[in-house]
Design a protein around this motif. Structure first.
Motif, PDB file in Angstrom:
ATOM      1  N   PHE A   1       0.863  -1.185   0.000  1.00  0.00           N
ATOM      2  CA  PHE A   1       0.000   0.000   0.000  1.00  0.00           C
ATOM      3  C   PHE A   1       0.897   1.232   0.000  1.00  0.00           C
ATOM      4  N   LEU A   2       0.821   2.024  -1.091  1.00  0.00           N
ATOM      5  CA  LEU A   2       1.692   3.193  -1.192  1.00  0.00           C
ATOM      6  C   LEU A   2       1.182   4.375  -0.386  1.00  0.00           C
ATOM      7  N   GLY A   3      -0.135   4.548  -0.299  1.00  0.00           N
ATOM      8  CA  GLY A   3      -0.672   5.661   0.479  1.00  0.00           C
ATOM      9  C   GLY A   3      -1.762   6.394  -0.284  1.00  0.00           C
ATOM     10  N   VAL A   4      -2.134   7.568   0.249  1.00  0.00           N
ATOM     11  CA  VAL A   4      -3.200   8.387  -0.318  1.00  0.00           C
ATOM     12  C   VAL A   4      -2.646   9.782  -0.590  1.00  0.00           C
ATOM     13  N   ASP A   5      -2.746  10.229  -1.824  1.00  0.00           N
ATOM     14  CA  ASP A   5      -2.324  11.574  -2.195  1.00  0.00           C
ATOM     15  C   ASP A   5      -3.471  12.544  -1.888  1.00  0.00           C
ATOM     16  N   THR A   6      -3.179  13.599  -1.112  1.00  0.00           N
ATOM     17  CA  THR A   6      -4.214  14.554  -0.695  1.00  0.00           C
ATOM     18  C   THR A   6      -3.769  15.967  -1.063  1.00  0.00           C
ATOM     19  N   PRO A   7      -4.097  16.444  -2.262  1.00  0.00           N
ATOM     20  CA  PRO A   7      -3.680  17.801  -2.654  1.00  0.00           C
ATOM     21  C   PRO A   7      -4.446  18.906  -1.931  1.00  0.00           C
ATOM     22  N   ASP A   8      -5.666  18.630  -1.422  1.00  0.00           N
ATOM     23  CA  ASP A   8      -6.464  19.642  -0.713  1.00  0.00           C
ATOM     24  C   ASP A   8      -6.146  19.626   0.777  1.00  0.00           C
ATOM     25  N   ARG A   9      -6.276  20.796   1.393  1.00  0.00           N
ATOM     26  CA  ARG A   9      -5.960  20.922   2.820  1.00  0.00           C
ATOM     27  C   ARG A   9      -6.913  20.105   3.677  1.00  0.00           C
ATOM     28  N   ALA A  10      -8.197  20.108   3.339  1.00  0.00           N
ATOM     29  CA  ALA A  10      -9.161  19.345   4.132  1.00  0.00           C
ATOM     30  C   ALA A  10      -8.886  17.846   4.037  1.00  0.00           C
ATOM     31  N   GLY A  11      -8.471  17.403   2.849  1.00  0.00           N
ATOM     32  CA  GLY A  11      -8.135  15.994   2.696  1.00  0.00           C
ATOM     33  C   GLY A  11      -6.896  15.622   3.482  1.00  0.00           C
ATOM     34  N   ALA A  12      -5.894  16.514   3.491  1.00  0.00           N
ATOM     35  CA  ALA A  12      -4.682  16.244   4.252  1.00  0.00           C
ATOM     36  C   ALA A  12      -4.965  16.158   5.740  1.00  0.00           C
TER      37      ALA A  12
ATOM     38  N   ALA B   1      -7.582  14.925   7.111  1.00  0.00           N
ATOM     39  CA  ALA B   1      -8.222  13.641   7.402  1.00  0.00           C
ATOM     40  C   ALA B   1      -7.374  12.451   6.972  1.00  0.00           C
ATOM     41  N   LEU B   2      -6.117  12.673   6.557  1.00  0.00           N
ATOM     42  CA  LEU B   2      -5.294  11.605   6.001  1.00  0.00           C
ATOM     43  C   LEU B   2      -5.040  10.480   6.999  1.00  0.00           C
ATOM     44  N   LYS B   3      -4.725  10.824   8.241  1.00  0.00           N
ATOM     45  CA  LYS B   3      -4.448   9.792   9.238  1.00  0.00           C
ATOM     46  C   LYS B   3      -5.650   8.875   9.432  1.00  0.00           C
TER      47      LYS B   3
ATOM     48  N   MET C   1      -9.006   0.580 -11.670  1.00  0.00           N
ATOM     49  CA  MET C   1      -9.319   1.807 -10.943  1.00  0.00           C
ATOM     50  C   MET C   1     -10.706   1.717 -10.335  1.00  0.00           C
ATOM     51  N   ASP C   2     -10.833   2.190  -9.095  1.00  0.00           N
ATOM     52  CA  ASP C   2     -12.113   2.262  -8.390  1.00  0.00           C
ATOM     53  C   ASP C   2     -12.334   3.697  -7.929  1.00  0.00           C
ATOM     54  N   VAL C   3     -13.595   4.135  -7.947  1.00  0.00           N
ATOM     55  CA  VAL C   3     -13.950   5.504  -7.582  1.00  0.00           C
ATOM     56  C   VAL C   3     -15.048   5.462  -6.523  1.00  0.00           C
ATOM     57  N   VAL C   4     -14.846   6.213  -5.446  1.00  0.00           N
ATOM     58  CA  VAL C   4     -15.833   6.330  -4.361  1.00  0.00           C
ATOM     59  C   VAL C   4     -16.004   7.823  -4.054  1.00  0.00           C
ATOM     60  N   THR C   5     -17.237   8.265  -3.858  1.00  0.00           N
ATOM     61  CA  THR C   5     -17.519   9.674  -3.563  1.00  0.00           C
ATOM     62  C   THR C   5     -18.203   9.805  -2.209  1.00  0.00           C
ATOM     63  N   GLY C   6     -18.069  11.015  -1.591  1.00  0.00           N
ATOM     64  CA  GLY C   6     -18.683  11.277  -0.289  1.00  0.00           C
ATOM     65  C   GLY C   6     -18.963  12.747  -0.086  1.00  0.00           C
ATOM     66  N   ARG C   7     -19.688  13.061   0.997  1.00  0.00           N
ATOM     67  CA  ARG C   7     -20.069  14.444   1.276  1.00  0.00           C
ATOM     68  C   ARG C   7     -18.912  15.252   1.829  1.00  0.00           C
ATOM     69  N   LYS C   8     -18.150  14.655   2.732  1.00  0.00           N
ATOM     70  CA  LYS C   8     -17.040  15.352   3.379  1.00  0.00           C
ATOM     71  C   LYS C   8     -15.802  14.450   3.367  1.00  0.00           C
ATOM     72  N   ALA C   9     -14.640  15.092   3.533  1.00  0.00           N
ATOM     73  CA  ALA C   9     -13.404  14.327   3.477  1.00  0.00           C
ATOM     74  C   ALA C   9     -13.280  13.350   4.635  1.00  0.00           C
ATOM     75  N   ASN C  10     -13.864  13.716   5.805  1.00  0.00           N
ATOM     76  CA  ASN C  10     -13.732  12.853   6.978  1.00  0.00           C
ATOM     77  C   ASN C  10     -15.041  12.137   7.322  1.00  0.00           C
ATOM     78  N   ASP C  11     -15.926  11.997   6.329  1.00  0.00           N
ATOM     79  CA  ASP C  11     -17.198  11.342   6.587  1.00  0.00           C
ATOM     80  C   ASP C  11     -16.971   9.845   6.832  1.00  0.00           C
ATOM     81  N   SER C  12     -17.570   9.317   7.904  1.00  0.00           N
ATOM     82  CA  SER C  12     -17.357   7.923   8.287  1.00  0.00           C
ATOM     83  C   SER C  12     -17.878   6.956   7.239  1.00  0.00           C
ATOM     84  N   ASN C  13     -19.074   7.205   6.707  1.00  0.00           N
ATOM     85  CA  ASN C  13     -19.635   6.310   5.697  1.00  0.00           C
ATOM     86  C   ASN C  13     -18.770   6.317   4.428  1.00  0.00           C
ATOM     87  N   PHE C  14     -18.253   7.477   4.093  1.00  0.00           N
ATOM     88  CA  PHE C  14     -17.371   7.619   2.929  1.00  0.00           C
ATOM     89  C   PHE C  14     -16.120   6.750   3.111  1.00  0.00           C
TER      90      PHE C  14
END
Length: 413
Positions: free
Chosen positions: A75-86, A88-90, A174-187
């Motif tokens: 597992f290489l990791g998750v690239d998070t270019p947005d501040r809100a995504g960064a 919630a990265l942990k 490739m797989d794509v998943v969408t959500g309401r917020k970056a730290n949404d639990s269901n997402f």
């Protein structure tokens, strides 16, 4: 007074024993709050592992003497270019990484190990989406499956894109998943389920190939993939493969194998030296024997046969006889006058007669010699010279004896 003291002490001991048990009931990963984002990844991994210890995927190492034949996953990791995504990265890593390693795969590398092993190439691999840049990273990490992800806003919607590379097929899914917020639990939970399903579908039970050779420097390959040198053990995908074992100065070994999932295939290879066997004569001695036998097989040349020269001598004698005969005839013709009377002296007559007799002798003798010699040259087979071949003694050192082995083949016809 003693009874209340004992009673109070017993109640206190029960309360202390019940406290840890009640605390363990609440262990696990709770994605409904943001408290997990503050926990170190190691602690989160431990908590995630306690969620489902009874279902950790397929154990494929039972029949292979402790060798894990599950697909190795990195597992290489998750690239998070947005501040809100960064921010919630942990939380994302704390959920995706343990879920992935419980999806029927064995661990090749986590995020930290991937970053350490790839070094300067880690950032480009993390942002990769093509098989061309995934391949080198998978080889470095020795991973059969490799996943990287990107969490960012796309058209106002938070989107997680995950790329999973299958080294066996050289393909990227490739797989794509969408959500309401970056730290949404269901997402986050849905992304974990999608990744787990993808890895479970791609994971394949491997086969263990063991190859041993009598030549330590022999190179072992499967198709174009080099496995190692000498004695090799390799985990390979099931199916038909072509095993190639080769070394300098030895014959190449090739065999088609059908590897079964979870099975162990052992192959013992014995390479043969190119050229004569070790018990035979040296190669230079064999070359000398072949060369001499080749010369003797053709027999002596026609120019070395005496019959050729006696034929020439006989023909020369015939020619000389013809010349003398013509000379005697010319002399006799000059002595005849117009009336048919020979005007020759006795000496001229005797000389012409002697030349005529010598001419007859030379022509008869030379003809006989030439004819006999020519018949001998054509009909009688040539005598072949005795041919011999020998194996020269091999010097074993100064002052030491040597053993001579002589082989003589001769004959005449």
């Amino acid at each position: 007074m003693r009874t209340p003291v004992v009673y109070v002490a017993g109640m206190l001991a029960l309360a202390l024993a019940a406290g840890p048990a009640r605390a363990q009931e609440g262990l696990g990963l709770d994605l409904s709050s943001d408290s997990n984002a503050q926990k170190p990844n190691e602690q989160q991994d431990s908590e995630d592992a306690s969620l489902d210890t009874g279902n950790l995927g397929l154990d494929l190492s039972g029949n292979t003497s402790g060798v894990d034949l599950r697909s190795r996953f990195a597992f290489l990791g998750v690239d998070t270019p947005d501040r809100a995504g960064a921010a919630a990265l942990k939380r994302w890593l704390g959920w995706l990484q343990p879920v992935a390693f419980r999806s029927g795969v064995s661990r090749a590398a986590d995020v930290g190990e991937s970053r350490g092993q790839l070094g300067a190439d880690y950032d480009s691999a993390l942002r990769c989406g093509e098989a061309s840049c995934f391949g080198p990273a998978a080889e470095t990490l020795d991973a059969d499956l490799l996943t990287t992800a990107r969490l960012a806003q796309e058209d106002g919607t938070w989107t997680l894109r995950m790329w999973t590379y299958d080294r066996d097929r050289g393909a990227v899914e490739m797989d794509v998943v969408t959500g309401r917020k970056a730290n949404d639990s269901n997402f986050i939970r849905e992304a974990g389920n999608v990744l787990s399903k993808r890895l479970t579908g791609l994971a394949r039970q491997r086969a263990l190939l063991k190859v041993s050779s009598n030549v330590p420097q022999a190179v072992v390959r499967v198709g174009e993939r080099m496995l190692g040198v000498g004695k090799v053990e390799a985990r390979l995908p099931p199916g038909e493969v072509q095993l190639i074992v080769e070394a300098d100065d030895y014959s190449t070994y090739t065999k088609t194998l059908t590897l079964a999932p979870g099975a162990t295939e052992e192959v013992q290879v014995r390479l043969e030296l190119n050229g004569p066997s070790p018990d035979g004569p040296p190669s230079d001695a064999v070359a000398v024997v072949k060369k001499s036998s080749k010369k003797s097989s053709g027999g002596p040349s026609v120019f070395s046969r005496p019959a050729l020269y006696t034929t020439v001598v006989g023909l020369a004698a015939v020619g000389a006889g013809v010349a003398l005969g013509m000379k005697a005839r010319d002399a006799a013709a000059k002595g005849v006058d117009g009336q048919g009377v020979q005007n020759l002296t006795r000496g001229e007559y005797l000389a012409a007669r002697q030349q005529s007799m010598l001419s007859s002798v030379l022509m008869a003798g030379g003809g006989a010699v030439a004819g006999g010699s020519l018949l001998w040259l054509i009909i009688v087979p040539a005598r072949s010279e005795p041919s011999s071949s020998s194996l020269a003694p091999v010097a074993t050192g100064a002052g030491k004896g040597s053993t001579d082995l002589h082989l003589v083949i001769g004959g005449s016809f």
